[in-house]
Write a protein that holds these residues in place. Structure first.
Motif, mmCIF file in Angstrom:
data_model
loop_
_atom_site.group_PDB
_atom_site.id
_atom_site.type_symbol
_atom_site.label_atom_id
_atom_site.label_comp_id
_atom_site.label_asym_id
_atom_site.label_seq_id
_atom_site.Cartn_x
_atom_site.Cartn_y
_atom_site.Cartn_z
ATOM 1 N N VAL A 1 -5.011 13.239 -2.298
ATOM 2 C CA VAL A 1 -4.316 12.233 -1.755
ATOM 3 C C VAL A 1 -4.400 11.158 -3.057
ATOM 4 N N ALA A 2 -3.569 10.541 -3.303
ATOM 5 C CA ALA A 2 -3.464 9.323 -4.202
ATOM 6 C C ALA A 2 -2.931 8.152 -3.757
ATOM 7 N N THR A 3 -3.640 6.824 -3.590
ATOM 8 C CA THR A 3 -3.182 5.710 -3.141
ATOM 9 C C THR A 3 -3.568 4.679 -4.028
ATOM 10 N N ALA A 4 -2.701 3.627 -3.556
ATOM 11 C CA ALA A 4 -2.670 2.519 -4.286
ATOM 12 C C ALA A 4 -2.540 1.248 -3.468
ATOM 13 N N MET A 5 -3.147 0.080 -3.733
ATOM 14 C CA MET A 5 -3.181 -1.193 -2.971
ATOM 15 C C MET A 5 -2.956 -2.311 -4.073
ATOM 16 N N VAL A 6 -1.921 -3.267 -3.652
ATOM 17 C CA VAL A 6 -1.518 -4.152 -4.515
ATOM 18 C C VAL A 6 -1.531 -5.444 -3.794
ATOM 19 N N VAL B 1 0.796 -1.217 0.103
ATOM 20 C CA VAL B 1 0.011 -0.180 0.139
ATOM 21 C C VAL B 1 1.155 1.331 -0.158
ATOM 22 N N ASP B 2 0.530 2.242 -0.715
ATOM 23 C CA ASP B 2 1.245 3.488 -0.562
ATOM 24 C C ASP B 2 0.224 4.609 -1.033
ATOM 25 N N VAL B 3 0.744 5.886 -0.276
ATOM 26 C CA VAL B 3 -0.099 6.935 -0.528
ATOM 27 C C VAL B 3 0.715 8.206 -0.838
ATOM 28 N N VAL B 4 0.275 8.846 -1.760
ATOM 29 C CA VAL B 4 1.162 10.129 -2.086
ATOM 30 C C VAL B 4 0.280 11.469 -2.295
ATOM 31 N N LEU B 5 0.870 12.462 -1.646
ATOM 32 C CA LEU B 5 0.346 13.810 -1.667
ATOM 33 C C LEU B 5 0.491 14.308 -3.191
ATOM 34 N N VAL B 6 -0.599 14.592 -3.865
ATOM 35 C CA VAL B 6 -0.408 15.097 -5.399
ATOM 36 C C VAL B 6 0.251 16.427 -5.298
ATOM 37 N N THR B 7 0.140 17.364 -4.540
ATOM 38 C CA THR B 7 0.762 18.765 -4.486
ATOM 39 C C THR B 7 2.126 18.393 -4.208
ATOM 40 N N ARG B 8 2.469 17.628 -3.199
ATOM 41 C CA ARG B 8 3.927 17.587 -3.009
ATOM 42 C C ARG B 8 4.587 16.831 -4.180
ATOM 43 N N ARG C 1 -1.942 14.159 -11.250
ATOM 44 C CA ARG C 1 -2.846 13.271 -10.311
ATOM 45 C C ARG C 1 -2.715 12.059 -10.894
ATOM 46 N N SER C 2 -2.799 11.831 -12.046
ATOM 47 C CA SER C 2 -2.614 10.169 -12.313
ATOM 48 C C SER C 2 -1.253 9.716 -12.277
ATOM 49 N N LEU C 3 -0.250 10.567 -12.549
ATOM 50 C CA LEU C 3 1.131 10.198 -12.221
ATOM 51 C C LEU C 3 1.443 9.714 -10.967
ATOM 52 N N ALA C 4 0.699 10.612 -9.956
ATOM 53 C CA ALA C 4 0.827 10.295 -8.336
ATOM 54 C C ALA C 4 0.251 9.001 -8.000
ATOM 55 N N ALA C 5 -1.008 8.754 -8.687
ATOM 56 C CA ALA C 5 -1.376 7.319 -8.342
ATOM 57 C C ALA C 5 -0.686 6.230 -8.785
ATOM 58 N N ARG C 6 -0.081 6.446 -10.046
ATOM 59 C CA ARG C 6 0.997 5.222 -10.806
ATOM 60 C C ARG C 6 2.206 5.293 -9.838
ATOM 61 N N PHE C 7 2.681 6.258 -9.451
ATOM 62 C CA PHE C 7 3.805 6.340 -8.322
ATOM 63 C C PHE C 7 3.526 5.480 -7.265
ATOM 64 N N ALA C 8 2.277 6.021 -6.511
ATOM 65 C CA ALA C 8 1.836 4.866 -5.481
ATOM 66 C C ALA C 8 1.818 3.418 -5.704
ATOM 67 N N ALA C 9 1.281 3.228 -7.041
ATOM 68 C CA ALA C 9 1.144 1.553 -7.337
ATOM 69 C C ALA C 9 2.549 1.103 -7.547
#
Length: 120
Positions: free
Chosen positions: A111-116, A11-18, A44-52
């Motif tokens: 916030v962008a988050t991903a669960m794998v 699991v990872d969480v990314v703050l989009v503005t940061r 926003r999509s890049l942040a989610a992909r980075f979290a993934a």
């Protein structure tokens, strides 16, 4: 019935503005982290992909030497995200017995988050 087991979860969480600030300060980061197909997406999509990608690394035990571009996050015909592993990421996944990836992405405000889940 086929026996399946969970190899790992991440699991990872990314703050989009940061994340946007980091991409602005270090433009080469976009090229290092993302495949050519991914680079054209909005922040926003890049942040989610980075979290993934971070979640994939965690599911694999965060081994050294994995190349960020060897993990691409694609969208299938139905609009669902999925992991495409090649090269160093595929090598580690194969060695651990990963046969299938499960991926969920989410956005809420900044916030962008991903669960794998890596399944074997």
């Amino acid at each position: 019935m086929m026996n399946r087991m969970i190899i790992g979860i991440g699991v990872d969480v990314v703050l989009v503005t940061r994340f946007k600030q980091q991409l602005t300060k270090a433009p080469a980061l976009r090229d290092r982290l993302f495949t050519p197909a991914e680079r054209e997406l909005n922040t926003r999509s890049l942040a989610a992909r980075f979290a993934a990608k971070e979640a994939v690394a965690k599911a694999l035990g965060a081994p050294a030497g994995m190349n960020w571009q060897h993990c691409q996050i694609d969208i299938d015909a139905a609009g669902a995200p999925h992991v495409v592993a090649i090269g160093t990421v595929a090598d580690v996944a194969d060695a651990k017995g990963v046969k299938k990836w499960h991926l969920s992405l989410s956005h809420d405000g900044d916030v962008a988050t991903a669960m794998v889940v890596a399944e074997g």
